[in-house]
Design a protein around this motif. Structure first.
Motif, PDB file in Angstrom:
ATOM      1  N   VAL A 329      18.002   1.572  -3.466  1.00 33.45           N
ATOM      2  CA  VAL A 329      16.554   1.395  -3.619  1.00 33.45           C
ATOM      3  C   VAL A 329      15.846   2.700  -3.277  1.00 33.45           C
ATOM      4  O   VAL A 329      16.211   3.375  -2.303  1.00 33.45           O
ATOM      5  N   ILE A 330      14.853   3.062  -4.075  1.00 31.45           N
ATOM      6  CA  ILE A 330      13.967   4.185  -3.754  1.00 31.45           C
ATOM      7  C   ILE A 330      12.611   3.570  -3.448  1.00 31.45           C
ATOM      8  O   ILE A 330      12.041   2.864  -4.300  1.00 31.45           O
ATOM      9  N   HIS A 331      12.105   3.776  -2.223  1.00 33.69           N
ATOM     10  CA  HIS A 331      10.825   3.143  -1.870  1.00 33.69           C
ATOM     11  C   HIS A 331      10.012   4.031  -0.929  1.00 33.69           C
ATOM     12  O   HIS A 331      10.421   5.136  -0.582  1.00 33.69           O
ATOM     13  N   HIS A 332       8.833   3.504  -0.527  1.00 33.44           N
ATOM     14  CA  HIS A 332       7.839   4.284   0.206  1.00 33.44           C
ATOM     15  C   HIS A 332       7.929   4.096   1.717  1.00 33.44           C
ATOM     16  O   HIS A 332       7.165   4.707   2.461  1.00 33.44           O
ATOM     17  N   GLY A 333       8.832   3.219   2.167  1.00 32.82           N
ATOM     18  CA  GLY A 333       8.956   3.021   3.616  1.00 32.82           C
ATOM     19  C   GLY A 333       8.093   1.926   4.178  1.00 32.82           C
ATOM     20  O   GLY A 333       7.943   1.814   5.391  1.00 32.82           O
ATOM     21  N   GLY A 334       7.502   1.096   3.324  1.00 34.78           N
ATOM     22  CA  GLY A 334       6.771  -0.060   3.832  1.00 34.78           C
ATOM     23  C   GLY A 334       7.748  -0.973   4.559  1.00 34.78           C
ATOM     24  O   GLY A 334       8.935  -1.020   4.227  1.00 34.78           O
ATOM     25  N   ASN A 335       7.263  -1.709   5.550  1.00 37.46           N
ATOM     26  CA  ASN A 335       8.211  -2.427   6.397  1.00 37.46           C
ATOM     27  C   ASN A 335       8.939  -3.555   5.681  1.00 37.46           C
ATOM     28  O   ASN A 335      10.077  -3.861   6.010  1.00 37.46           O
ATOM     29  N   ASN A 336       8.312  -4.178   4.664  1.00 36.78           N
ATOM     30  CA  ASN A 336       9.046  -5.192   3.893  1.00 36.78           C
ATOM     31  C   ASN A 336      10.237  -4.563   3.192  1.00 36.78           C
ATOM     32  O   ASN A 336      11.366  -5.036   3.299  1.00 36.78           O
ATOM     33  N   SER A 337       9.976  -3.495   2.441  1.00 34.33           N
ATOM     34  CA  SER A 337      11.060  -2.825   1.701  1.00 34.33           C
ATOM     35  C   SER A 337      12.130  -2.323   2.675  1.00 34.33           C
ATOM     36  O   SER A 337      13.327  -2.472   2.430  1.00 34.33           O
ATOM     37  N   PHE A 338      11.686  -1.749   3.787  1.00 30.86           N
ATOM     38  CA  PHE A 338      12.602  -1.191   4.797  1.00 30.86           C
ATOM     39  C   PHE A 338      13.536  -2.281   5.330  1.00 30.86           C
ATOM     40  O   PHE A 338      14.762  -2.134   5.322  1.00 30.86           O
ATOM     41  N   THR A 339      12.942  -3.402   5.774  1.00 29.74           N
ATOM     42  CA  THR A 339      13.782  -4.443   6.387  1.00 29.74           C
ATOM     43  C   THR A 339      14.572  -5.230   5.338  1.00 29.74           C
ATOM     44  O   THR A 339      15.696  -5.646   5.610  1.00 29.74           O
ATOM     45  N   GLU A 340      14.030  -5.400   4.131  1.00 30.74           N
ATOM     46  CA  GLU A 340      14.780  -6.130   3.098  1.00 30.74           C
ATOM     47  C   GLU A 340      16.023  -5.358   2.665  1.00 30.74           C
ATOM     48  O   GLU A 340      17.081  -5.950   2.446  1.00 30.74           O
ATOM     49  N   CYS A 341      15.916  -4.040   2.548  1.00 25.29           N
ATOM     50  CA  CYS A 341      17.101  -3.234   2.211  1.00 25.29           C
ATOM     51  C   CYS A 341      18.175  -3.391   3.288  1.00 25.29           C
ATOM     52  O   CYS A 341      19.359  -3.559   2.983  1.00 25.29           O
ATOM     53  N   LEU A 342      17.765  -3.358   4.557  1.00 20.48           N
ATOM     54  CA  LEU A 342      18.727  -3.518   5.653  1.00 20.48           C
ATOM     55  C   LEU A 342      19.314  -4.931   5.641  1.00 20.48           C
ATOM     56  O   LEU A 342      20.521  -5.122   5.829  1.00 20.48           O
ATOM     57  N   TYR A 343      18.472  -5.920   5.408  1.00 16.98           N
ATOM     58  CA  TYR A 343      18.891  -7.329   5.418  1.00 16.98           C
ATOM     59  C   TYR A 343      19.959  -7.592   4.348  1.00 16.98           C
ATOM     60  O   TYR A 343      20.923  -8.319   4.574  1.00 16.98           O
ATOM     61  N   PHE A 344      19.760  -6.974   3.183  1.00 23.32           N
ATOM     62  CA  PHE A 344      20.719  -7.172   2.085  1.00 23.32           C
ATOM     63  C   PHE A 344      21.784  -6.073   2.023  1.00 23.32           C
ATOM     64  O   PHE A 344      22.604  -6.054   1.103  1.00 23.32           O
ATOM     65  N   GLY A 345      21.752  -5.154   2.991  1.00 23.19           N
ATOM     66  CA  GLY A 345      22.786  -4.124   3.077  1.00 23.19           C
ATOM     67  C   GLY A 345      22.742  -3.092   1.969  1.00 23.19           C
ATOM     68  O   GLY A 345      23.781  -2.618   1.495  1.00 23.19           O
TER      69      GLY A 345
END
Length: 425
Positions: A329-345
Motif C-alpha cells: 500500500v502507498i498512503h499518506h499516513g492517516g491512522n486508519n490506513s496505518f493501522t489497517e495495513c498493520l492489521y492485515f500484515g
C-alpha cells in the motif's frame, strides 16, 4: 444488562469517523444503542451505516454541501505547504488548523448541551484533539479516543505530536516543541480564556485536551508503540490494536495489463486526493512496471484520462475489504490506513503531507513495517525499488505477519465496546 445509550462524537474527518463506526458496530452487537453527535457535513456518513446521528454546529451554519467542502478547500489551499518539513508547517498549516479547531470548540458549546439533553447518553466517547467543556460537564462517564498517533498523549521521552521526529532524536523533539509553543501561544491563550468562561481550569502551553479520568482508548497497536518515560496506567489507558470496521466485500477488477502482477493500493485519503499532480505522477511511474494498482482519486475523476492498462481508479474504496487482497500500500499516513495495513500484515510506503502522517511515516520505517518516503523528492526508480523491497524483504514480511497475528487476536472494536459497557455499569 439493560440497554444503554452510547454517544460517539468524532471529529469531522473520515479517519476518526470510521474508527468510531467500528466501535459503535461492536457496541450494538452487545445489545446497546449507539448514537452519533456529528458535524452537519458528516451526518449522512453515520446514517449510511444505519446509525442515528444528531448535527452539532462546529462553525458558522452553512449548507451541508458547503460544510463538506470546507476541509477539502482548506487542505487544497495548503498543497504548497505539503512540501515543507513538519517544523516548517507549524506557522502555516498547523497554526491554521488549531485556529479552526478552537473555533469549532466554541461553536460546539452552543449546541452540545441541548443535543446531549435530547440524546441522554449513558457514556460519551469523543475522538478529537480538543476539549468540549459540555461533554466533560454533562455528568456521565466520558472517554477520550486517540485515533491519531499515540503521541497525542504527551510524554517527554517520545516525539511531540505532528513532529515526525525519530523516537530517539531529542534535538528534533526540543526544536519542534519550542517552535510549536511559540507559534501556538496566542491561539492557546484564546482557548484558555474560553475554558475560563466555561468554568474550566487553564491548560499548560501546547495542550488543548486532557486525558479522561474514566478511560482513554488508543488505536495505536502495541508492536509500534513508543517507549515512554512515564508508562501509561492500564486502568486509565488501553491500546485497542487498531479498530477495523466491517465493510462491504470488494471484488478486484480485471486489468487490461499485468493482470497476474503484484497488486498495489494507492490512497492519500479523502482529503489528500486533491493533490492530483502527485497521484498522476505515481500512476505514470507505475505505468511501465510489472505491478497492478488500485488508486483512490476522490472527487477528482475529471482530472484523469488515458490511464495505463495496469491502473484502475475509483472515487472511494471499502478500504478494510481492499487491503487484505493487495500486496503493498502507498498512503499518506492517516491512522486508519496505518493501522489497517498493520492489521492485515501489508507493507506500506508512507508519503506524509500533514498532521500525524509525519509521525506514522517515521514510525512505520523505525519499526520495520514499511518505508517513509518524501512526498515529492523521489525518482521513478526509487519508488519502484521501494515497492520491490516491500514485496520481497523476508524480515519485513515476518515482522508484519507477527504484528498482524497479534492485532487480529485482540479485536479492537470488541475490546472498546466491553470497556465502554463497563463504564455504563
Amino acid at each position: 444488562m439493560a440497554q444503554k445509550i452510547f454517544a460517539f462524537f468524532p471529529e469531522a474527518a473520515f479517519g476518526p469517523a470510521l474508527n468510531s463506526v467500528g466501535i459503535a458496530q461492536a457496541v450494538e452487537a452487545l445489545g446497546h444503542k449507539a448514537v452519533f453527535l456529528s458535524d452537519p457535513g458528516f451526518v449522512e456518513v453515520y446514517q449510511g451505516y444505519g446509525f442515528e446521528a444528531h448535527p452539532v454546529a462546529l462553525s458558522e451554519p452553512m449548507p451541508p454541501e458547503q460544510m463538506a467542502k470546507f476541509w477539502e478547500d482548506f487542505i487544497n489551499g495548503h498543497i504548497p505547504n505539503f512540501r515543507k518539513a513538519p517544523i516548517d508547517q507549524i506557522d502555516n498549516y498547523v497554526k491554521d488548523c488549531w485556529e479552526a479547531i478552537v473555533d469549532s470548540a466554541k461553536w460546539a458549546q452552543k449546541d452540545l448541551p441541548g443535543v446531549l439533553d435530547k440524546v441522554k447518553p449513558d457514556v460519551i466517547a469523543v475522538d478529537n484533539v480538543i476539549l468540549f467543556p459540555a461533554i466533560k460537564q454533562y455528568g456521565v462517564p466520558w472517554v477520550r479516543v486517540i485515533s491519531c498517533s499515540e503521541n497525542e498523549i504527551e510524554d517527554e521521552g517520545i516525539p511531540p505530536h505532528l513532529s515526525g521526529c525519530g523516537e530517539n532524536d531529542a534535538a528534533c523533539h526540543k526544536a519542534f516543541r519550542d517552535r510549536f509553543n511559540t507559534v501556538i501561544k496566542p491561539i492557546h491563550d484564546d482557548f484558555n480564556a474560553f475554558l475560563a468562561e466555561c468554568g474550566e481550569d487553564a491548560y499548560p502551553i501546547g495542550q488543548f485536551f486532557e486525558a479522561s479520568p474514566y478511560m482513554n482508548l488508543l488505536l495505536y497497536p502495541e508492536p509500534v508503540k513508543f517507549q515512554r518515560d512515564v508508562p501509561l496506567d492500564p486502568g486509565q489507558f488501553q491500546y485497542l490494536e487498531g479498530c477495523v470496521r466491517k465493510e462491504e466485500p470488494y471484488e478486484v477488477p480485471t486489468f487490461a495489463k499485468n493482470n497476474d502482477g503484484p497488486l498495489l493500493y494507492v490512497s492519500f485519503g479523502s482529503l489528500g486526493a486533491g493533490d492530483t499532480d502527485l497521484l498522476k505522477r505515481i500512476i505514470a511511474a507505475l505505468a511501465n512496471s510489472p505491478y497492478r494498482a488500485l488508486v483512490n482519486i476522490g472527487d477528482y475523476a475529471a482530472e484523469y484520462s488515458d490511464l495505463p492498462g495496469n491502473v484502475q481508479v475509483a472515487g472511494w474504496f471499502p478500504q478494510p475489504s481492499v487491503i487484505p487482497q493487495v500486496d503493498a500500500v502507498i498512503h499518506h499516513g492517516g491512522n486508519n490506513s496505518f493501522t489497517e495495513c498493520l492489521y492485515f500484515g501489508k507493507p506500506a510506503i508512507i508519503m506524509p503531507y500533514v498532521w500525524d502522517g509525519h509521525d506514522n511515516a517515521t514510525r512505520v520505517q523505525e519499526t520495520g513495517h514499511g518505508f517513509k518516503m518524501p512526498r515529492y523528492d523521489w525518482t521513478d526508480a526509487e519508488l519502484l525499488a521501494k515497492i520491490e523491497t516491500c514485496l520481497t524483504d523476508k524480515a519485513m514480511a515476518a515482522k508484519l505477519a507477527a504484528t498482524s497475528k497479534h492485532m487480529q487476536s485482540q479485536s479492537g472494536p470488541a475490546k472498546a465496546a466491553k470497556l465502554l459497557e463497563g463504564l455504563a455499569k
